[in-house]
Structures are given as structure tokens and as C-alpha cells.
Design a protein around this motif. Structure first.
Motif, PDB file in Angstrom:
ATOM      1  N   ASP A  71      40.235  40.102  50.708  1.00 39.92           N
ATOM      2  CA  ASP A  71      40.333  38.637  50.667  1.00 39.92           C
ATOM      3  C   ASP A  71      39.239  37.991  49.834  1.00 39.92           C
ATOM      4  OD1 ASP A  71      42.559  38.805  52.260  1.00 39.92           O
ATOM      5  OD2 ASP A  71      41.484  38.337  54.132  1.00 39.92           O
ATOM      6  N   ASP A  72      38.158  38.727  49.558  1.00 41.15           N
ATOM      7  CA  ASP A  72      37.034  38.168  48.804  1.00 41.15           C
ATOM      8  C   ASP A  72      37.055  38.556  47.327  1.00 41.15           C
ATOM      9  OD1 ASP A  72      36.002  37.021  51.117  1.00 41.15           O
ATOM     10  OD2 ASP A  72      34.874  38.839  51.627  1.00 41.15           O
ATOM     11  N   ARG A  73      38.041  39.334  46.919  1.00 42.94           N
ATOM     12  CA  ARG A  73      38.066  39.826  45.553  1.00 42.94           C
ATOM     13  C   ARG A  73      38.580  38.750  44.588  1.00 42.94           C
ATOM     14  NH1 ARG A  73      40.741  45.817  46.657  1.00 42.94           N
ATOM     15  NH2 ARG A  73      39.030  46.605  47.968  1.00 42.94           N
ATOM     16  N   HIS A  74      37.983  38.741  43.403  1.00 47.83           N
ATOM     17  CA  HIS A  74      38.438  37.827  42.361  1.00 47.83           C
ATOM     18  C   HIS A  74      38.115  38.448  41.006  1.00 47.83           C
ATOM     19  CE1 HIS A  74      39.616  34.112  40.422  1.00 47.83           C
ATOM     20  NE2 HIS A  74      38.502  34.159  39.703  1.00 47.83           N
ATOM     21  N   ASN A  75      39.147  38.759  40.247  1.00 47.88           N
ATOM     22  CA  ASN A  75      38.961  39.401  38.951  1.00 47.88           C
ATOM     23  C   ASN A  75      38.312  38.427  37.975  1.00 47.88           C
ATOM     24  OD1 ASN A  75      39.326  40.667  36.413  1.00 47.88           O
ATOM     25  ND2 ASN A  75      41.061  41.825  37.228  1.00 47.88           N
ATOM     26  N   THR A  76      37.215  38.849  37.381  1.00 48.92           N
ATOM     27  CA  THR A  76      36.460  37.955  36.507  1.00 48.92           C
ATOM     28  C   THR A  76      37.219  37.590  35.231  1.00 48.92           C
ATOM     29  OG1 THR A  76      35.346  39.873  35.520  1.00 48.92           O
ATOM     30  CG2 THR A  76      34.237  38.764  37.353  1.00 48.92           C
ATOM     31  N   VAL A  77      38.201  38.398  34.816  1.00 51.10           N
ATOM     32  CA  VAL A  77      38.930  38.071  33.595  1.00 51.10           C
ATOM     33  C   VAL A  77      39.812  36.844  33.773  1.00 51.10           C
ATOM     34  CG1 VAL A  77      38.940  40.479  32.845  1.00 51.10           C
ATOM     35  CG2 VAL A  77      40.915  39.578  34.069  1.00 51.10           C
ATOM     36  N   TYR A  78      40.071  36.451  35.009  1.00 51.03           N
ATOM     37  CA  TYR A  78      40.870  35.249  35.242  1.00 51.03           C
ATOM     38  C   TYR A  78      40.100  33.972  34.925  1.00 51.03           C
ATOM     39  CZ  TYR A  78      44.196  38.245  37.741  1.00 51.03           C
ATOM     40  OH  TYR A  78      45.110  39.221  38.061  1.00 51.03           O
ATOM     41  N   ASP A  79      38.771  34.047  34.928  1.00 52.90           N
ATOM     42  CA  ASP A  79      37.957  32.841  34.733  1.00 52.90           C
ATOM     43  C   ASP A  79      37.564  32.610  33.280  1.00 52.90           C
ATOM     44  OD1 ASP A  79      37.963  32.285  37.451  1.00 52.90           O
ATOM     45  OD2 ASP A  79      36.198  33.531  37.822  1.00 52.90           O
ATOM     46  N   ALA A  80      37.549  33.646  32.469  1.00 47.23           N
ATOM     47  CA  ALA A  80      37.073  33.511  31.091  1.00 47.23           C
ATOM     48  C   ALA A  80      37.988  32.569  30.306  1.00 47.23           C
ATOM     49  CB  ALA A  80      37.018  34.871  30.416  1.00 47.23           C
ATOM     50  N   PRO A  81      37.414  31.573  29.612  1.00 50.59           N
ATOM     51  CA  PRO A  81      38.253  30.593  28.901  1.00 50.59           C
ATOM     52  C   PRO A  81      38.830  31.107  27.597  1.00 50.59           C
ATOM     53  CG  PRO A  81      35.940  30.048  28.622  1.00 50.59           C
ATOM     54  CD  PRO A  81      35.988  31.193  29.592  1.00 50.59           C
ATOM     55  N   THR A  82      38.275  32.188  27.027  1.00 51.60           N
ATOM     56  CA  THR A  82      38.766  32.730  25.761  1.00 51.60           C
ATOM     57  C   THR A  82      38.800  34.251  25.833  1.00 51.60           C
ATOM     58  OG1 THR A  82      36.576  32.951  24.728  1.00 51.60           O
ATOM     59  CG2 THR A  82      37.691  30.798  24.520  1.00 51.60           C
TER      60      THR A  82
END
Length: 252
Positions: A71-82
Motif C-alpha cells: 500500500d505504500d509503494r509508488h513507482n518513481t517513474v510516474y512522477d517524472a515530468p519528462t
């Protein structure tokens, strides 16, 4: 060893990777080397890895934060704007992971944990992009002068790519071209092996439009392999004959 290819076309991106990993001839395993993430209508990002398997798996795990509770996982590639920032983050993780493992193993670890990564994808409002990330964490981007990247066992499959690539070719022809490139590599090097993973990323679709695992039983790949071998033999037989006697007459 492995073999992975990422290719840029006018229509989008085509990726293919093998799945063989080995530690000697008696320890051969199958591991998927292509991973992708997508947000429908917004982005798709794919990576292919070559090199030390533990290193590349650690990089993927850090991207997906597998050390955390689900439940705490979040892939960092989802946040990158480019896509450039996606490549920058993956390059940083690769460099840090290699440095950490080499430091932990001292002199015996030098050069053992190296890896390289191909990053491909598109974010809404931007062009499809393809990057090659080196073990040091730095990277280069594909362009129309260098429209494809290879990692792993590259030399056997490169000539066909150089001779037949065309940026305007269809996805179907690009897949056929990559299959010939992989077949040439499989014939020449036992450290590359089936099954193969293939993915097509169409421009502005933001999803893996066509995915396929190519196994030993794949009838189309078998036809490509046999047809390419026959075509090479026929082309060879049609070349002008060499004559020892003609050469002797010319030098007389």
C-alpha cells in the motif's frame, strides 16, 4: 550475456529482448529483461536490462519500491515530468547500485556488477524517446542518425539492422527485421537464447499496443529463421565465382 534492441520509427518504438541468463554452460535460466509501466492516456515507459542480473533486478525493485509494504509503494517513474528525467533517475539508481555492490565486495567486486539499460517511452504532449544508460549512470539519446540502441551481445545482430533499417518502415517490418537480427545472434552465441520478449509502442497511444513472447514453438520465428538461412545461401550462390586461373592470367 543477453541481447536487447530498442528502435525508433516515425510510427513509434519497437523493443525486443532475449531472456537467457547464465553462470557457465551448466547453469542457464530464463529471466524477463523487459519491464514496462503505463498510465493509460498519459504515459508509457519501458526498460530493458543487460549485465549482472542482481544489479538490474535491484534497480527495478528500487523503482517500484518493492522494499515497502504494497500500500505504500509508488513507482518513481510516474512522477517524472519528462522522459529525460526518467532516464536521469534510472541512471542515478544504476550508478548508485553498482557503486554500493562494488564497495561491499572490495577489490573482488570490481567490474563484476556492471549493467546497462535501454529506456524507452512517451509522456503525453512530448515525442517518443529512447535512451541508452551506461553503468556510470550517464546516458545518450537516440536520434535519426543513431535510431536504435543495442545492449549485451550486439555484434552479430548489428549488420542486418544497419543495412535494412528505415525510419518509415511499418511496425510489422520492424519486428521482422529484429527477428532476423536476433536469429543471427542466436545462431552465433549460445549465451543469447529464446524465448524473446517483444513490444510495440505506437506514437501517442500510451500503451503497449502489441506484446508477444516468442518461444521455440513459434511458427513465425521458425519461418523467419529458415527463410533467412535459405536467402543467405541463395544470395551467396548468386555472387560471381572466384577463379584461381583467372587471377593467374591477370598477373601473368
Amino acid at each position: 550475456m543477453t541481447y536487447c534492441v530498442g528502435m525508433v520509427l516515425d510510427k513509434g518504438l519497437v523493443l525486443m529482448s532475449d531472456t537467457r541468463t547464465n553462470s557457465g554452460v551448466d547453469n542457464i535460466s530464463v529471466f524477463r529483461k523487459m519491464t514496462h509501466w503505463e498510465v493509460p492516456g498519459e504515459r508509457i515507459i519501458a526498460v530493458m536490462t543487460a549485465g549482472n542480473l542482481a544489479t538490474t533486478q535491484a534497480v527495478i525493485s528500487q523503482l517500484e519500491e518493492r522494499t515497502k509494504a504494497p500500500d505504500d509503494r509508488h513507482n518513481t517513474v510516474y512522477d517524472a515530468p519528462t522522459m529525460f528525467q526518467v532516464a536521469t533517475e534510472i541512471g542515478r539508481l544504476l550508478r548508485d547500485t553498482i557503486d554500493e555492490r562494488q564497495s561491499a565486495n572490495g577489490a573482488s567486486g570490481h567490474g563484476r556488477f556492471t549493467a546497462s539499460i535501454i529506456v524507452a517511452g512517451q509522456i503525453k504532449g512530448m515525442e517518443p524517446r529512447l535512451f541508452l544508460i551506461y553503468p556510470e549512470g550517464n546516458f545518450i539519446e537516440a536520434n535519426w542518425d543513431t535510431p536504435f540502441f543495442q545492449i549485451g551481445e550486439t555484434k552479430y545482430g548489428r549488420p542486418i539492422l544497419l543495412r535494412a533499417y528505415d525510419r518509415s518502415m511499418s511496425f510489422e517490418d520492424a519486428v521482422k527485421l529484429l527477428m532476423v537480427s536476433f536469429d543471427s545472434t542466436l545462431k552465433a552465441n549460445l549465451s543469447v537464447g529464446l524465448p524473446l520478449d517483444m513490444m510495440v509502442i505506437e506514437r501517442d497511444a500510451f500503451t503497449a499496443g502489441h506484446q508477444r513472447r516468442i518461444t521455440h514453438e513459434d511458427s513465425y520465428f521458425q519461418a523467419i529463421s529458415a527463410g533467412w538461412s535459405d536467402s543467405l545461401r541463395n544470395a551467396f550462390n548468386q555472387l560471381p565465382d572466384y577463379s584461381f586461373y583467372a587471377q593467374a592470367d591477370e598477373t601473368a
